[in-house]
Scaffold this motif. Structure first.
Motif, mmCIF file in Angstrom:
data_model
loop_
_atom_site.group_PDB
_atom_site.id
_atom_site.type_symbol
_atom_site.label_atom_id
_atom_site.label_comp_id
_atom_site.label_asym_id
_atom_site.label_seq_id
_atom_site.Cartn_x
_atom_site.Cartn_y
_atom_site.Cartn_z
ATOM 1 N N LEU A 1 0.463 -1.668 0.204
ATOM 2 C CA LEU A 1 -0.400 0.040 0.166
ATOM 3 C C LEU A 1 0.772 1.056 -0.044
ATOM 4 C CD1 LEU A 1 -3.514 0.098 2.068
ATOM 5 C CD2 LEU A 1 -1.627 2.601 1.469
ATOM 6 N N ILE A 2 2.209 1.072 0.686
ATOM 7 C CA ILE A 2 2.734 2.278 0.899
ATOM 8 C C ILE A 2 3.496 2.450 -0.536
ATOM 9 C CG2 ILE A 2 4.872 3.649 2.004
ATOM 10 C CD1 ILE A 2 3.541 2.051 4.843
ATOM 11 N N GLU A 3 3.867 1.549 -1.137
ATOM 12 C CA GLU A 3 4.825 2.223 -2.665
ATOM 13 C C GLU A 3 3.219 2.511 -3.685
ATOM 14 O OE1 GLU A 3 5.820 -1.919 -3.420
ATOM 15 O OE2 GLU A 3 6.128 -1.938 -6.271
ATOM 16 N N ALA A 4 2.058 1.781 -3.096
ATOM 17 C CA ALA A 4 0.981 2.242 -4.419
ATOM 18 C C ALA A 4 0.988 3.602 -3.824
ATOM 19 C CB ALA A 4 -0.188 1.593 -4.185
ATOM 20 N N VAL A 5 0.670 4.924 -3.009
ATOM 21 C CA VAL A 5 1.011 5.642 -2.400
ATOM 22 C C VAL A 5 2.219 6.594 -3.252
ATOM 23 C CG1 VAL A 5 0.928 7.034 -0.283
ATOM 24 C CG2 VAL A 5 -0.638 4.998 -0.101
ATOM 25 N N GLU A 6 3.110 6.048 -2.665
ATOM 26 C CA GLU A 6 4.685 6.689 -3.540
ATOM 27 C C GLU A 6 4.469 6.622 -5.021
ATOM 28 O OE1 GLU A 6 7.770 5.087 -2.047
ATOM 29 O OE2 GLU A 6 7.383 5.828 0.430
ATOM 30 N N VAL A 7 3.597 6.085 -5.394
ATOM 31 C CA VAL A 7 3.598 5.933 -7.565
ATOM 32 C C VAL A 7 2.568 6.708 -7.146
ATOM 33 C CG1 VAL A 7 2.223 5.256 -9.196
ATOM 34 C CG2 VAL A 7 4.479 3.572 -7.533
ATOM 35 N N GLU A 8 1.971 6.722 -6.331
ATOM 36 C CA GLU A 8 0.306 7.904 -7.099
ATOM 37 C C GLU A 8 0.886 9.539 -6.665
ATOM 38 O OE1 GLU A 8 -2.210 7.209 -8.766
ATOM 39 O OE2 GLU A 8 -2.413 5.360 -8.796
ATOM 40 N N ALA A 9 1.016 9.488 -5.762
ATOM 41 C CA ALA A 9 2.123 10.673 -5.256
ATOM 42 C C ALA A 9 3.047 11.582 -6.595
ATOM 43 C CB ALA A 9 2.569 10.655 -3.993
ATOM 44 N N GLY A 10 3.984 10.278 -7.411
ATOM 45 C CA GLY A 10 4.516 11.135 -7.905
ATOM 46 C C GLY A 10 3.428 11.738 -9.122
ATOM 47 N N ARG A 11 1.661 11.864 -8.892
ATOM 48 C CA ARG A 11 1.150 12.446 -10.423
ATOM 49 C C ARG A 11 0.124 13.123 -9.314
ATOM 50 N NH1 ARG A 11 0.120 6.519 -10.758
ATOM 51 N NH2 ARG A 11 1.393 6.086 -13.345
ATOM 52 N N LEU A 12 0.602 13.595 -7.834
ATOM 53 C CA LEU A 12 0.120 15.149 -7.584
ATOM 54 C C LEU A 12 0.223 16.395 -8.515
ATOM 55 C CD1 LEU A 12 1.575 14.890 -3.513
ATOM 56 C CD2 LEU A 12 -1.092 15.030 -5.395
ATOM 57 N N PRO A 13 -1.313 17.026 -8.554
ATOM 58 C CA PRO A 13 -0.583 17.929 -9.584
ATOM 59 C C PRO A 13 0.153 19.135 -9.155
ATOM 60 C CG PRO A 13 -3.273 17.938 -8.367
ATOM 61 C CD PRO A 13 -1.898 17.223 -8.509
ATOM 62 N N ALA A 14 0.909 19.601 -10.666
ATOM 63 C CA ALA A 14 2.768 19.965 -11.002
ATOM 64 C C ALA A 14 2.680 21.559 -9.896
ATOM 65 C CB ALA A 14 2.768 20.481 -12.238
#
Ligand code: AKG
Ligand code: FE2
Length: 351
Positions: free
Chosen positions: A63-76
């Motif tokens: 889950l933490i890994e998935a969070v870190e991946v999605e965090a890479g997609r936060l608005p610029a």
């Protein structure tokens, strides 16, 4: 901005208020207000995590890994402000994000200081906080505290009103978070789900950067010596016999931009000069405090190496609608604590 001394609270008010607070002006430069479209984008990322990982406990490595991946997609705009904050910090020692997505409807504020439902009931705010904090470091927790939860509830508990813990509701003295811990957090996230009834509780913070130029050089010299120790928080010792950190300095690192570790409730010095230096540091920090009346959708991130934080007093009603913040910690060097965590776990073993 400094408060007018003539308006300083009477001594009886000191149990509820810090002397010097300006909730608005001083923080504008360190505040990011999200556009509704950006909040929506973040909500979509958070939902994606709860869809894929809702069956896993929050601290599960996948889950933490998935969070870190999605965090890479936060608005610029959000991502770049977090990168700058991580790299350079701010003068105030905090960054305030406003307008983050929140869960609706919100369950009642927990009575006992810990939400008993599933994390997926609060998926949006939980994952949002984890994603934001993951851009600053690795999210961690301590088994000793709040059952080792990665995202912890901060709400008033009946009977704990005067405790110097986040379950209290009288003035919470300025402190570095877990300053006694060898792997203390570098950043603390405090997100708001529900404001106090009167909208009067302020989370306050004071940064060493704001006060260093005005501190007398001899005070700085004393604060740089290992003359101080911090009593472990009662949330760590569970009310057993007091335990203390080893001796430490309050200020360390480069002279023009030091780190600060201090606790005006639980730190002591056996040296009179140390005690005086602590008092003077507190006086200066009080003159530089910023205050935030946290509203739903706010996430205040404190750089725990630069700034102390605390909270003014407020009056809980225990009606299910009391103030409710959620807290999350991040460290910048996860490898440094590998000896104190089980393999693949972000939760530190008891001290
Ligand atoms: O309640 C607040 O605003 C701050 C509480 C606090 O210091 C903490 O949870 O670490
Ligand atoms: Fe704190």
């Amino acid at each position: 901005m400094l408060a007018d001394k003539a308006r300083s609270p009477e001594p009886t008010d000191r149990a509820q208020n810090f002397d010097v607070i300006d909730p608005s002006d001083d923080l504008a430069a360190d505040t990011i207000v999200l556009a509704p479209g950006e909040a929506k984008e973040i909500e979509i990322l958070a939902r994606r995590i709860s869809d894929c990982c809702g069956h896993l406990p929050l601290s599960h490595p996948n889950l933490i890994e998935a969070v870190e991946v999605e965090a890479g997609r936060l608005p610029a705009t959000v991502a770049s402000s977090l990168t700058r904050y991580r790299e350079y910090g701010t003068g105030s020692g905090v960054l305030l994000l406003k307008g983050l997505p929140v869960d609706e409807p919100l369950p009642p504020t927990p009575e006992d200081g810990a939400y008993a439902g599933e994390w997926t009931d609060l998926a949006i705010s939980t994952v949002t906080e984890l994603m934001v904090m993951s851009r600053l470091g690795a999210v961690i927790a301590y088994a000793d505290e709040k059952a080792g939860r990665l995202v912890q509830d901060v709400c008033p508990v009946r009977g704990a009103e005067t405790r110097q813990e986040n379950t209290g509701s009288s003035l919470l003295e300025l402190h570095t978070e877990d300053g006694f811990h060898p792997n203390k957090p570098a950043f603390i996230g405090l997100s708001c789900l529900r404001q106090d009834h009167e909208g009067s509780a302020l989370t306050v913070a004071g940064s060493i950067r704001a006060v260093l130029p005005d501190l007398p050089p001899q005070t700085v010299e004393v604060l740089r010596r290992p003359l101080f120790r911090i009593r472990l928080s009662s949330s760590f010792t569970g009310g057993e016999a007091p335990r203390y950190s080893s001796l430490m300095p309050v200020l360390s690192g480069p002279r023009d931009d030091p780190d600060m570790c201090v606790d005006f409730h639980a730190m002591e010095s056996f040296d009179e000069r140390g005690t005086r230096a602590l008092q003077l540091l507190r006086d200066h920090l009080l003159q530089a405090l910023i205050g935030v009346a946290m509203e739903p959708g706010d996430l205040l991130i404190v750089d725990n190496r630069l700034a102390v934080h605390g909270r003014t007093g407020f009056v809980p009603r225990h009606d299910g609608r009391d103030r409710w913040l959620r807290r999350c910690f991040a460290v910048t060097d996860i490898r440094a604590s590998r000896g104190s965590r089980p393999p693949k776990s972000r939760v530190h073993e008891p001290l």
